[in-house]
Design a protein around this motif. Structure first.
Motif, mmCIF file in Angstrom:
data_model
loop_
_atom_site.group_PDB
_atom_site.id
_atom_site.type_symbol
_atom_site.label_atom_id
_atom_site.label_comp_id
_atom_site.label_asym_id
_atom_site.label_seq_id
_atom_site.Cartn_x
_atom_site.Cartn_y
_atom_site.Cartn_z
ATOM 1 N N ILE A 1 0.840 -1.205 0.000
ATOM 2 C CA ILE A 1 0.000 0.000 0.000
ATOM 3 C C ILE A 1 0.873 1.252 0.000
ATOM 4 C CG2 ILE A 1 -1.646 1.342 1.364
ATOM 5 C CD1 ILE A 1 -2.846 -1.358 2.272
ATOM 6 N N ASP A 2 1.870 1.277 0.879
ATOM 7 C CA ASP A 2 2.754 2.444 0.945
ATOM 8 C C ASP A 2 3.478 2.664 -0.373
ATOM 9 O OD1 ASP A 2 2.003 2.888 3.549
ATOM 10 O OD2 ASP A 2 3.794 1.980 4.436
ATOM 11 N N ASP A 3 3.923 1.582 -0.989
ATOM 12 C CA ASP A 3 4.644 1.675 -2.263
ATOM 13 C C ASP A 3 3.738 2.229 -3.359
ATOM 14 O OD1 ASP A 3 6.857 1.155 -4.098
ATOM 15 O OD2 ASP A 3 5.677 -0.530 -4.823
ATOM 16 N N GLY A 4 2.540 1.664 -3.491
ATOM 17 C CA GLY A 4 1.621 2.126 -4.526
ATOM 18 C C GLY A 4 1.186 3.563 -4.326
ATOM 19 N N LEU A 5 0.859 3.918 -3.077
ATOM 20 C CA LEU A 5 0.430 5.284 -2.809
ATOM 21 C C LEU A 5 1.559 6.276 -3.047
ATOM 22 C CD1 LEU A 5 -1.759 4.862 0.417
ATOM 23 C CD2 LEU A 5 -2.514 5.093 -1.959
ATOM 24 N N GLY A 6 2.772 5.899 -2.650
ATOM 25 C CA GLY A 6 3.902 6.797 -2.855
ATOM 26 C C GLY A 6 4.213 7.020 -4.318
ATOM 27 N N ARG B 1 -3.051 17.823 -8.202
ATOM 28 C CA ARG B 1 -4.323 17.450 -8.835
ATOM 29 C C ARG B 1 -4.353 15.946 -9.067
ATOM 30 N NH1 ARG B 1 -7.819 21.744 -10.954
ATOM 31 N NH2 ARG B 1 -6.821 23.660 -10.252
ATOM 32 N N GLY B 2 -5.571 15.429 -9.160
ATOM 33 C CA GLY B 2 -5.734 14.022 -9.493
ATOM 34 C C GLY B 2 -6.203 13.187 -8.316
ATOM 35 N N PHE B 3 -6.593 11.950 -8.609
ATOM 36 C CA PHE B 3 -7.107 11.053 -7.583
ATOM 37 C C PHE B 3 -7.009 9.621 -8.078
ATOM 38 C CE2 PHE B 3 -10.495 12.868 -10.126
ATOM 39 C CZ PHE B 3 -11.208 11.760 -10.563
ATOM 40 N N ILE B 4 -7.086 8.704 -7.128
ATOM 41 C CA ILE B 4 -6.962 7.275 -7.415
ATOM 42 C C ILE B 4 -8.312 6.731 -7.867
ATOM 43 C CG2 ILE B 4 -6.400 5.010 -6.459
ATOM 44 C CD1 ILE B 4 -4.579 6.444 -4.471
ATOM 45 N N VAL B 5 -8.298 5.897 -8.902
ATOM 46 C CA VAL B 5 -9.511 5.258 -9.399
ATOM 47 C C VAL B 5 -9.246 3.749 -9.512
ATOM 48 C CG1 VAL B 5 -10.342 7.317 -10.583
ATOM 49 C CG2 VAL B 5 -8.827 5.741 -11.795
ATOM 50 N N GLY B 6 -10.017 3.064 -10.318
ATOM 51 C CA GLY B 6 -9.787 1.642 -10.550
ATOM 52 C C GLY B 6 -9.931 0.823 -9.280
ATOM 53 N N SER B 7 -9.224 -0.286 -9.209
ATOM 54 C CA SER B 7 -9.377 -1.206 -8.084
ATOM 55 C C SER B 7 -8.878 -0.603 -6.778
ATOM 56 C CB SER B 7 -8.649 -2.520 -8.379
ATOM 57 O OG SER B 7 -7.270 -2.293 -8.587
ATOM 58 N N TRP B 8 -7.844 0.253 -6.845
ATOM 59 C CA TRP B 8 -7.384 0.898 -5.613
ATOM 60 C C TRP B 8 -8.430 1.893 -5.125
ATOM 61 C CZ3 TRP B 8 -2.217 1.126 -3.186
ATOM 62 C CH2 TRP B 8 -1.390 0.073 -3.581
ATOM 63 N N GLY B 9 -9.045 2.619 -6.023
ATOM 64 C CA GLY B 9 -10.079 3.565 -5.636
ATOM 65 C C GLY B 9 -11.316 2.874 -5.082
ATOM 66 N N LYS B 10 -11.590 1.672 -5.572
ATOM 67 C CA LYS B 10 -12.771 0.921 -5.125
ATOM 68 C C LYS B 10 -12.456 -0.036 -3.980
ATOM 69 C CE LYS B 10 -14.504 1.020 -9.859
ATOM 70 N NZ LYS B 10 -14.522 0.290 -11.126
ATOM 71 N N GLU B 11 -11.179 -0.095 -3.598
ATOM 72 C CA GLU B 11 -10.729 -0.997 -2.531
ATOM 73 C C GLU B 11 -10.977 -2.455 -2.889
ATOM 74 O OE1 GLU B 11 -11.867 0.255 1.465
ATOM 75 O OE2 GLU B 11 -12.280 2.260 0.682
ATOM 76 N N THR B 12 -10.715 -2.800 -4.146
ATOM 77 C CA THR B 12 -10.839 -4.196 -4.574
ATOM 78 C C THR B 12 -9.528 -4.727 -5.149
ATOM 79 O OG1 THR B 12 -11.612 -3.532 -6.782
ATOM 80 C CG2 THR B 12 -13.295 -3.942 -5.098
ATOM 81 N N ALA B 13 -8.437 -3.993 -4.943
ATOM 82 C CA ALA B 13 -7.149 -4.467 -5.439
ATOM 83 C C ALA B 13 -6.743 -5.734 -4.699
ATOM 84 C CB ALA B 13 -6.079 -3.387 -5.251
ATOM 85 N N ILE B 14 -6.034 -6.628 -5.385
ATOM 86 C CA ILE B 14 -5.563 -7.861 -4.764
ATOM 87 C C ILE B 14 -4.050 -7.938 -4.881
ATOM 88 C CG2 ILE B 14 -7.708 -9.134 -5.114
ATOM 89 C CD1 ILE B 14 -6.457 -10.476 -7.549
ATOM 90 N N ALA B 15 -3.461 -8.617 -3.913
ATOM 91 C CA ALA B 15 -2.019 -8.794 -3.894
ATOM 92 C C ALA B 15 -1.624 -9.984 -4.764
ATOM 93 C CB ALA B 15 -1.553 -9.009 -2.456
ATOM 94 N N PRO B 16 -0.467 -9.906 -5.428
ATOM 95 C CA PRO B 16 0.378 -8.713 -5.538
ATOM 96 C C PRO B 16 -0.232 -7.733 -6.538
ATOM 97 C CG PRO B 16 1.312 -10.478 -6.837
ATOM 98 C CD PRO B 16 0.121 -11.062 -6.140
ATOM 99 N N PRO B 17 -0.162 -6.434 -6.244
ATOM 100 C CA PRO B 17 -0.782 -5.459 -7.149
ATOM 101 C C PRO B 17 0.010 -5.328 -8.439
ATOM 102 C CG PRO B 17 0.455 -4.326 -5.445
ATOM 103 C CD PRO B 17 0.506 -5.789 -5.104
#
Length: 296
Positions: free
Chosen positions: A23-28, A50-66
Motif C-alpha cells: 500500500i505504501d509503495d503504490g500510494l507513494g 491534482r488528481g485522484f486514485i480510481v480503478g481497483s485501488w479507488g474501489k478498494e478491490t485491489a488484490i495482492a500482488p498489485p
C-alpha cells in the motif's frame, strides 16, 4: 456440516489483501507521478497535486500482488483547447505529451501511451495515468481514447466507486470481498472479463442476492450462485454508472464461467459432506492455490 467453509474463505480473503508495504509503495508512486504532472501543467510544486486514485485501488478491490495503480490527473482546460487545434489523432498527441513530461522526471522508467492511459512501468507496480479534462461539476470528465482515430470519452469515475460502495454497504461488506476473489479467478483462469466488469457484475448480483448479509460461512453458496447467475449474462449489457454508457459483455468468457459453476457445485457438495480436502481441491481449480485445501 460445512465445517471448513468459514475458515477456508476467511483465509482466502486475507491472502488477497494488500500488505502495508504494498500500500505504501503504490500510494507513494502514484503521488510522485501526480506531483510530476502538476509541476508540468500548473507550474508549481505541491504536496497536494491534482488528481485522484480510481480503478481497483479507488474501489478498494485491489488484490495482492498489485499490478498497477490507476489514477486520473485533471489537466487545465487550456490544454484541451490547444490539443483540439491539432490535426490527426489529438488523443494520441495528448498521451505522448504527458509521456514526455513524465520521462523528464523518470528517465530510467519504461513509459508508454496505451489506448487511453500513460503507463509508468516502475519495477514493483505500474502507475496507469488517465489525463482528463473536467466536463462538469458533477464529477464527470473527458478522457482520451486513441482507438479508431481518436475520440473524447465521457466518464464518471466517482460514480463507479460510489456504485460499488453502495452495494458493499447493502451486503454487509461482502461485495468487495467477492470482487477480490473473482478477480483471482480471472487471473488464475485467464477469464476475458475486465476488472471493472467483474466489479459491476458483483455489485449487480449482490444488490438483490438473498444471502448477501451472511458471513464467510456462506461463501461456498455465494460462489455457486454467482457463477450460475453469471452464466445467464452472455451478451447482456452493463450500464456504466454516471454516464449510463452500455457495454456489451459478449460471451468469450462463458465457457470459463460454466466450468467454474460446475466446479463450484461439486465443491459445495463436498463442503456439505465435510470432505474438506476434496472441496479445497475443487476450489483451487477455480481460484488457484491461494485458497487453501487444508483448513482444519
Amino acid at each position: 456440516m460445512w465445517i471448513g467453509v468459514r475458515q477456508r474463505f476467511r483465509r482466502f480473503h486475507e491472502e488477497l489483501r494488500l500488505s502495508a508495504d504494498q500500500i505504501d509503495d503504490g500510494l507513494g508512486k502514484q503521488l510522485g507521478v501526480r506531483k510530476s504532472l502538476h509541476r508540468a501543467y500548473y507550474d508549481e510544486t505541491t504536496e497536494t497535486p491534482r488528481g485522484f486514485i480510481v480503478g481497483s485501488w479507488g474501489k478498494e478491490t485491489a488484490i495482492a500482488p498489485p499490478s498497477d495503480v490507476d489514477i486520473f490527473f485533471e489537466l487545465p482546460t487550456a490544454v484541451y483547447h490547444r490539443i483540439e487545434t491539432y490535426q490527426g489523432n489529438k488523443q494520441s498527441a495528448l498521451l505522448q505529451e504527458v509521456r514526455g513530461h513524465l520521462l523528464t522526471t523518470y528517465p530510467q522508467s519504461s513509459i508508454r501511451g496505451d489506448g487511453q492511459v500513460v503507463i509508468v512501468g516502475f519495477n514493483s507496480v505500474a502507475i496507469e495515468v488517465v489525463p482528463a479534462f473536467r466536463y462538469d461539476n458533477n464529477g464527470r470528465f473527458y478522457m482520451p481514447d486513441t482507438n479508431d482515430g481518436g475520440r473524447w470519452k465521457l466518464v464518471d469515475p466517482q460514480a463507479e466507486i460510489a456504485f460499488l460502495e453502495a452495494a458493499d454497504r447493502n451486503s454487509n461488506g461482502n461485495a468487495r470481498a467477492m470482487a477480490q476473489m473473482l478477480k483471482t479467478w480471472k487471473r488464475e483462469c485467464n477469464v476475458p472479463l475486465k476488472s471493472y466488469q467483474i466489479e459491476l457484475l458483483v455489485a449487480e448480483f449482490m444488490t438483490s442476492y438473498e444471502n448477501r448479509y451472511y458471513d464467510y460461512y456462506w461463501y461456498d453458496w455465494f460462489m455457486r450462485d454467482f457463477f450460475a447467475w453469471l452464466c445467464t449474462k452472455a451478451w447482456a449489457n452493463l450500464t456504466i454508472p454516471g454516464t449510463f454508457e452500455l457495454v456489451n459483455l459478449g460471451n468469450d468468457w462463458l465457457s470459463k464461467a460454466q466450468t467454474a459453476r460446475d466446479r463450484a457445485l461439486t465443491a459445495c457438495s463436498h463442503e456439505y459432506n465435510d470432505y474438506t480436502i476434496l472441496a479445497g481441491e475443487e476450489w483451487q481449480k477455480i481460484f488457484g492455490n491461494r485458497i487453501p485445501i487444508h483448513v482444519l
